[in-house]
Design a protein around this motif. Structure first.
Motif, PDB file in Angstrom:
ATOM      1  N   ARG A  21       0.274  10.006   3.683  1.00 32.74           N
ATOM      2  CA  ARG A  21       0.345   9.040   4.785  1.00 32.74           C
ATOM      3  C   ARG A  21      -0.075   9.664   6.111  1.00 32.74           C
ATOM      4  O   ARG A  21      -0.839   9.069   6.875  1.00 32.74           O
ATOM      5  N   HIS A  22       0.418  10.849   6.386  1.00 33.70           N
ATOM      6  CA  HIS A  22       0.057  11.530   7.631  1.00 33.70           C
ATOM      7  C   HIS A  22      -1.456  11.762   7.683  1.00 33.70           C
ATOM      8  O   HIS A  22      -2.095  11.525   8.716  1.00 33.70           O
ATOM      9  N   ALA A  23      -2.025  12.206   6.579  1.00 33.66           N
ATOM     10  CA  ALA A  23      -3.473  12.436   6.525  1.00 33.66           C
ATOM     11  C   ALA A  23      -4.235  11.121   6.694  1.00 33.66           C
ATOM     12  O   ALA A  23      -5.298  11.093   7.324  1.00 33.66           O
ATOM     13  N   GLY A  53      -4.460  -0.509  11.912  1.00 29.41           N
ATOM     14  CA  GLY A  53      -3.637  -1.011  10.811  1.00 29.41           C
ATOM     15  C   GLY A  53      -2.414  -0.150  10.614  1.00 29.41           C
ATOM     16  O   GLY A  53      -1.839   0.369  11.570  1.00 29.41           O
ATOM     17  N   TRP A  54      -2.039   0.050   9.357  1.00 29.18           N
ATOM     18  CA  TRP A  54      -0.845   0.832   9.060  1.00 29.18           C
ATOM     19  C   TRP A  54      -0.885   1.369   7.627  1.00 29.18           C
ATOM     20  O   TRP A  54      -1.692   0.929   6.818  1.00 29.18           O
ATOM     21  N   VAL A  55       0.009   2.316   7.348  1.00 31.23           N
ATOM     22  CA  VAL A  55       0.163   2.892   6.012  1.00 31.23           C
ATOM     23  C   VAL A  55       1.655   3.101   5.769  1.00 31.23           C
ATOM     24  O   VAL A  55       2.404   3.403   6.695  1.00 31.23           O
ATOM     25  N   ARG A  56       2.087   2.897   4.522  1.00 34.83           N
ATOM     26  CA  ARG A  56       3.506   3.103   4.181  1.00 34.83           C
ATOM     27  C   ARG A  56       3.644   3.437   2.702  1.00 34.83           C
ATOM     28  O   ARG A  56       2.789   3.104   1.884  1.00 34.83           O
ATOM     29  N   ASN A  57       4.746   4.119   2.375  1.00 40.57           N
ATOM     30  CA  ASN A  57       5.115   4.347   0.985  1.00 40.57           C
ATOM     31  C   ASN A  57       5.698   3.069   0.408  1.00 40.57           C
ATOM     32  O   ASN A  57       6.304   2.271   1.129  1.00 40.57           O
ATOM     33  N   SER A  89       3.812   4.344  -5.001  1.00 42.87           N
ATOM     34  CA  SER A  89       2.442   4.142  -4.535  1.00 42.87           C
ATOM     35  C   SER A  89       2.441   4.194  -3.002  1.00 42.87           C
ATOM     36  O   SER A  89       3.493   4.279  -2.366  1.00 42.87           O
ATOM     37  N   VAL A  90       1.243   4.155  -2.435  1.00 48.34           N
ATOM     38  CA  VAL A  90       1.077   4.068  -0.994  1.00 48.34           C
ATOM     39  C   VAL A  90       0.252   2.817  -0.713  1.00 48.34           C
ATOM     40  O   VAL A  90      -0.724   2.537  -1.405  1.00 48.34           O
ATOM     41  N   GLU A  91       0.668   2.071   0.307  1.00 46.43           N
ATOM     42  CA  GLU A  91      -0.010   0.836   0.687  1.00 46.43           C
ATOM     43  C   GLU A  91      -0.532   0.984   2.115  1.00 46.43           C
ATOM     44  O   GLU A  91       0.154   1.536   2.969  1.00 46.43           O
ATOM     45  N   ALA A  92      -1.746   0.476   2.343  1.00 50.47           N
ATOM     46  CA  ALA A  92      -2.329   0.547   3.680  1.00 50.47           C
ATOM     47  C   ALA A  92      -3.011  -0.768   4.012  1.00 50.47           C
ATOM     48  O   ALA A  92      -3.671  -1.369   3.169  1.00 50.47           O
ATOM     49  N   PRO A 145      -8.651 -16.057   9.489  1.00 51.84           N
ATOM     50  CA  PRO A 145      -8.295 -15.198  10.623  1.00 51.84           C
ATOM     51  C   PRO A 145      -7.125 -14.294  10.269  1.00 51.84           C
ATOM     52  O   PRO A 145      -6.242 -14.657   9.499  1.00 51.84           O
ATOM     53  N   PHE A 146      -7.138 -13.124  10.851  1.00 47.23           N
ATOM     54  CA  PHE A 146      -6.060 -12.163  10.668  1.00 47.23           C
ATOM     55  C   PHE A 146      -5.766 -11.556  12.027  1.00 47.23           C
ATOM     56  O   PHE A 146      -6.700 -11.287  12.778  1.00 47.23           O
ATOM     57  N   PRO A 147      -4.486 -11.354  12.375  1.00 42.18           N
ATOM     58  CA  PRO A 147      -4.189 -10.766  13.681  1.00 42.18           C
ATOM     59  C   PRO A 147      -4.865  -9.402  13.815  1.00 42.18           C
ATOM     60  O   PRO A 147      -4.912  -8.632  12.864  1.00 42.18           O
ATOM     61  N   LYS A 148      -5.377  -9.121  14.984  1.00 44.59           N
ATOM     62  CA  LYS A 148      -6.052  -7.854  15.231  1.00 44.59           C
ATOM     63  C   LYS A 148      -5.031  -6.777  15.570  1.00 44.59           C
ATOM     64  O   LYS A 148      -4.172  -6.962  16.428  1.00 44.59           O
ATOM     65  N   PHE A 149      -5.116  -5.643  14.852  1.00 41.47           N
ATOM     66  CA  PHE A 149      -4.251  -4.497  15.139  1.00 41.47           C
ATOM     67  C   PHE A 149      -4.834  -3.718  16.302  1.00 41.47           C
ATOM     68  O   PHE A 149      -6.047  -3.651  16.482  1.00 41.47           O
ATOM     69  N   ASP A 150      -3.958  -3.076  17.094  1.00 41.54           N
ATOM     70  CA  ASP A 150      -4.446  -2.300  18.227  1.00 41.54           C
ATOM     71  C   ASP A 150      -4.326  -0.796  18.019  1.00 41.54           C
ATOM     72  O   ASP A 150      -4.731  -0.013  18.872  1.00 41.54           O
ATOM     73  N   ARG A 151      -3.769  -0.377  16.886  1.00 34.69           N
ATOM     74  CA  ARG A 151      -3.613   1.057  16.587  1.00 34.69           C
ATOM     75  C   ARG A 151      -3.431   1.226  15.081  1.00 34.69           C
ATOM     76  O   ARG A 151      -3.321   0.250  14.344  1.00 34.69           O
ATOM     77  N   PHE A 152      -3.344   2.476  14.623  1.00 32.81           N
ATOM     78  CA  PHE A 152      -3.026   2.774  13.231  1.00 32.81           C
ATOM     79  C   PHE A 152      -1.726   3.551  13.226  1.00 32.81           C
ATOM     80  O   PHE A 152      -1.598   4.527  13.960  1.00 32.81           O
ATOM     81  N   GLU A 153      -0.780   3.103  12.403  1.00 28.16           N
ATOM     82  CA  GLU A 153       0.540   3.738  12.426  1.00 28.16           C
ATOM     83  C   GLU A 153       1.096   3.908  11.024  1.00 28.16           C
ATOM     84  O   GLU A 153       0.684   3.229  10.082  1.00 28.16           O
ATOM     85  N   GLN A 154       2.050   4.814  10.940  1.00 25.16           N
ATOM     86  CA  GLN A 154       2.797   5.039   9.710  1.00 25.16           C
ATOM     87  C   GLN A 154       4.052   4.182   9.775  1.00 25.16           C
ATOM     88  O   GLN A 154       4.765   4.220  10.782  1.00 25.16           O
ATOM     89  N   ARG A 155       4.302   3.399   8.725  1.00 25.74           N
ATOM     90  CA  ARG A 155       5.466   2.502   8.710  1.00 25.74           C
ATOM     91  C   ARG A 155       6.495   2.972   7.686  1.00 25.74           C
ATOM     92  O   ARG A 155       6.174   3.744   6.786  1.00 25.74           O
ATOM     93  N   PRO A 156       7.734   2.461   7.796  1.00 23.70           N
ATOM     94  CA  PRO A 156       8.774   2.838   6.844  1.00 23.70           C
ATOM     95  C   PRO A 156       8.447   2.331   5.427  1.00 23.70           C
ATOM     96  O   PRO A 156       7.685   1.386   5.254  1.00 23.70           O
TER      97      PRO A 156
END
Length: 101
Positions: A26-28, A40-44, A49-52, A88-99
């Motif tokens: 996830r960090h990578a 967007g985002w990434v989470r375990n 598995s990992v979802e992004a 349409p999909f909401p626009k993300f303003d950053r990429f983050e790691q989520r819980p």
């Protein structure tokens, strides 16, 4: 890598299976997404598995998906499922790691 303002953004939900937890995946992903200009985002996930959620130009997304599948040395990706999400999909303003979900 900057996206061209005239190029439409695409959004993909990606699920990666294999040895992808406990190896810094996830960090990578966050670092690679930032380098490519993806939001967007990434989470375990509870099933190991990992979802992004990835948002960017088609070229950015292709590069990120290739990296997620092939270029994280500590991971062992067995399978990767990718779903294009229609606008349409909401626009993300950053990429983050989520819980974990």
């Amino acid at each position: 890598m900057d996206s061209d303002d005239d190029t439409p953004l695409n959004t993909r939900l990606v699920r990666v299976y294999g040895r992808v937890q406990g190896v810094g995946y996830r960090h990578a992903c966050v670092q690679q997404a930032l380098a490519l200009g993806i939001t967007g985002w990434v989470r375990n996930r509870m099933d190991d598995s990992v979802e992004a959620m990835l948002q960017g130009t088609p070229r950015q997304l292709a590069l990120m998906c290739t990296w997620m599948r092939d270029d994280m040395p500590a991971a062992l990706v067995e399978r990767m499922d990718t779903t294009e999400l229609p606008p349409p999909f909401p626009k993300f303003d950053r990429f983050e790691q989520r819980p974990t979900a």
